[in-house]
Design a protein around this motif. Structure first.
Motif, mmCIF file in Angstrom:
data_model
loop_
_atom_site.group_PDB
_atom_site.id
_atom_site.type_symbol
_atom_site.label_atom_id
_atom_site.label_comp_id
_atom_site.label_asym_id
_atom_site.label_seq_id
_atom_site.Cartn_x
_atom_site.Cartn_y
_atom_site.Cartn_z
ATOM 1 N N GLY A 140 3.583 8.208 -1.362
ATOM 2 C CA GLY A 140 2.643 7.110 -1.560
ATOM 3 C C GLY A 140 2.870 5.898 -0.680
ATOM 4 N N ALA A 141 3.922 5.913 0.155
ATOM 5 C CA ALA A 141 4.214 4.738 0.984
ATOM 6 C C ALA A 141 3.095 4.457 1.979
ATOM 7 C CB ALA A 141 5.541 4.933 1.717
ATOM 8 N N ALA A 142 2.699 5.461 2.742
ATOM 9 C CA ALA A 142 1.660 5.256 3.749
ATOM 10 C C ALA A 142 0.333 4.874 3.092
ATOM 11 C CB ALA A 142 1.497 6.517 4.593
ATOM 12 N N GLU A 143 0.038 5.500 1.945
ATOM 13 C CA GLU A 143 -1.213 5.222 1.248
ATOM 14 C C GLU A 143 -1.248 3.780 0.740
ATOM 15 O OE1 GLU A 143 -0.509 9.634 1.083
ATOM 16 O OE2 GLU A 143 0.733 7.830 0.862
ATOM 17 N N LEU A 144 -0.134 3.298 0.199
ATOM 18 C CA LEU A 144 -0.099 1.923 -0.301
ATOM 19 C C LEU A 144 -0.222 0.927 0.844
ATOM 20 C CD1 LEU A 144 0.195 -0.165 -2.507
ATOM 21 C CD2 LEU A 144 2.684 0.141 -2.403
ATOM 22 N N VAL A 145 0.476 1.171 1.939
ATOM 23 C CA VAL A 145 0.385 0.275 3.092
ATOM 24 C C VAL A 145 -1.058 0.210 3.601
ATOM 25 C CG1 VAL A 145 1.032 -0.003 5.524
ATOM 26 C CG2 VAL A 145 2.793 0.490 3.825
ATOM 27 N N LEU A 146 -1.705 1.358 3.713
ATOM 28 C CA LEU A 146 -3.086 1.384 4.203
ATOM 29 C C LEU A 146 -4.021 0.631 3.260
ATOM 30 C CD1 LEU A 146 -3.437 5.043 5.527
ATOM 31 C CD2 LEU A 146 -3.544 2.943 6.884
ATOM 32 N N ALA A 147 -3.826 0.814 1.956
ATOM 33 C CA ALA A 147 -4.684 0.133 0.988
ATOM 34 C C ALA A 147 -4.492 -1.377 1.056
ATOM 35 C CB ALA A 147 -4.385 0.640 -0.418
ATOM 36 N N CYS A 148 -3.247 -1.806 1.217
ATOM 37 C CA CYS A 148 -2.978 -3.246 1.305
ATOM 38 C C CYS A 148 -3.581 -3.837 2.572
ATOM 39 C CB CYS A 148 -1.470 -3.498 1.250
ATOM 40 S SG CYS A 148 -0.742 -3.247 -0.391
ATOM 41 N N LYS A 149 -3.423 -3.134 3.686
ATOM 42 C CA LYS A 149 -3.987 -3.634 4.934
ATOM 43 C C LYS A 149 -5.515 -3.680 4.853
ATOM 44 C CE LYS A 149 -2.050 -2.266 8.850
ATOM 45 N NZ LYS A 149 -1.395 -3.464 9.401
ATOM 46 N N ALA A 150 -6.112 -2.684 4.219
ATOM 47 C CA ALA A 150 -7.568 -2.660 4.077
ATOM 48 C C ALA A 150 -8.062 -3.825 3.224
ATOM 49 C CB ALA A 150 -8.008 -1.335 3.469
ATOM 50 N N ALA A 151 -7.215 -4.256 2.280
ATOM 51 C CA ALA A 151 -7.580 -5.384 1.418
ATOM 52 C C ALA A 151 -7.247 -6.732 2.045
ATOM 53 C CB ALA A 151 -6.869 -5.252 0.071
ATOM 54 N N GLY A 152 -6.721 -6.709 3.274
ATOM 55 C CA GLY A 152 -6.467 -7.948 3.994
ATOM 56 C C GLY A 152 -5.063 -8.497 3.868
ATOM 57 N N LEU A 153 -4.151 -7.748 3.238
ATOM 58 C CA LEU A 153 -2.778 -8.237 3.096
ATOM 59 C C LEU A 153 -1.994 -8.007 4.380
ATOM 60 C CD1 LEU A 153 -3.738 -7.474 0.069
ATOM 61 C CD2 LEU A 153 -1.284 -7.429 -0.436
ATOM 62 N N LYS A 154 -1.067 -8.911 4.675
ATOM 63 C CA LYS A 154 -0.064 -8.680 5.706
ATOM 64 C C LYS A 154 1.099 -7.913 5.062
ATOM 65 C CE LYS A 154 -2.188 -10.975 8.961
ATOM 66 N NZ LYS A 154 -2.779 -10.259 10.128
ATOM 67 N N VAL A 155 1.802 -7.123 5.873
ATOM 68 C CA VAL A 155 2.858 -6.257 5.350
ATOM 69 C C VAL A 155 4.180 -6.590 6.035
ATOM 70 C CG1 VAL A 155 3.578 -3.890 4.880
ATOM 71 C CG2 VAL A 155 1.138 -4.449 4.983
ATOM 72 N N LEU A 156 5.179 -6.877 5.209
ATOM 73 C CA LEU A 156 6.519 -7.249 5.669
ATOM 74 C C LEU A 156 7.514 -6.199 5.202
ATOM 75 C CD1 LEU A 156 8.838 -9.259 6.577
ATOM 76 C CD2 LEU A 156 8.594 -10.296 4.300
#
Length: 246
Positions: free
Chosen positions: A108-124
């Protein structure tokens, strides 16, 4: 959102997904940043332990790692220096083999990152582990920011030392907290608009300053203090907290 009061009763939303003091569903777009720990959170291994295996010292190093993650060692920096010293003599190629052959993204790591980026979040990605792995994961997953510790390599061999960087010497719990706060400032959001996910005691400081703290298959001390605990399934189970229109 303040740290979870001990008096708040955990509530199981579904098997293996527990929340404290949250009224789900939330809106993912109300958050602006998600910060991931790396070892045993975003990925399946503790990299220092697997590198130590190449030196025949995995049992010794893993015991220190486990104690540090459970919060039984208060000086994280010293515990990391001790472990890295035991890596002296491991070749860069052996480190590369750990990345190629042992490191896997957690489910689920890649899926969560993609969902967050799609929602406009930056990822650290902020880690007490090593740049050799964190920087590759940053590029692989197109993460916005990464901070971790730099192993000294001379003539293709680990020296057993950590190289100081412009921001400091070692990324411990206090530095994770500072990194999250500085990243919030950089992107212009409040810490309450940040999510932090981790599993070990050195994640508690960053988890204490964000709006949503998430324990992923975490040590008991971490699980008890997080707003959300994921004990079964993948990282993307976090998305169950958010409404579809988020």
């Amino acid at each position: 959102m303040s740290p979870t009061p001990a008096s708040e009763t955990p509530r199981e939303l579904s098997p293996g997904l527990t929340v404290r003091g949250l009224d789900a569903p939330l809106r993912l777009r109300d958050f602006k940043l998600i910060a991931f720990d790396m070892d045993s959170t975003l990925i399946n291994i503790e990299c220092v332990d697997e590198i130590a295996d190449a030196a025949g010292r995995k049992t010794e190093v893993a015991a220190i790692t486990e104690a540090a993650m459970r919060g039984e060692i208060t000086d994280y920096k010293e515990s990391l220096r001790q472990r890295v010293a035991l890596l002296k003599g491991v070749t860069e190629e052996q480190v590369a083999q750990v990345y190629r052959n042992r490191l896997r993204l957690n489910p689920g790591a890649a899926e969560l990152v993609l969902a967050c980026k799609a929602a406009g979040l930056k990822v650290l990605l902020v880690s007490g582990g090593f740049t050799y792995f964190a920087d590759r994961l940053r590029d692989r997953l197109a993460l916005d920011f990464a901070r971790s510790n730099l192993l000294e390599i001379q003539h293709g061999v680990l020296t057993g030392r950590i190289v100081p960087q412009s921001w400091g010497d070692i990324c411990d719990g206090a530095m994770k907290r500072e990194t999250v706060l500085r990243t919030c400032s950089l992107i212009g959001c409040s810490p309450t608009q940040a999510i932090a996910m981790g599993d070990g005691a050195n994640d508690l400081e960053m988890m204490s300053v964000v709006g949503l703290s998430v324990a992923y298959r975490a040590k008991p001390k971490v699980r008890e203090q997080a707003r959300v605990a994921i004990d079964m399934g993948g990282l993307d189970r976090l998305l169950e907290l958010f409404s579809d229109e988020a």
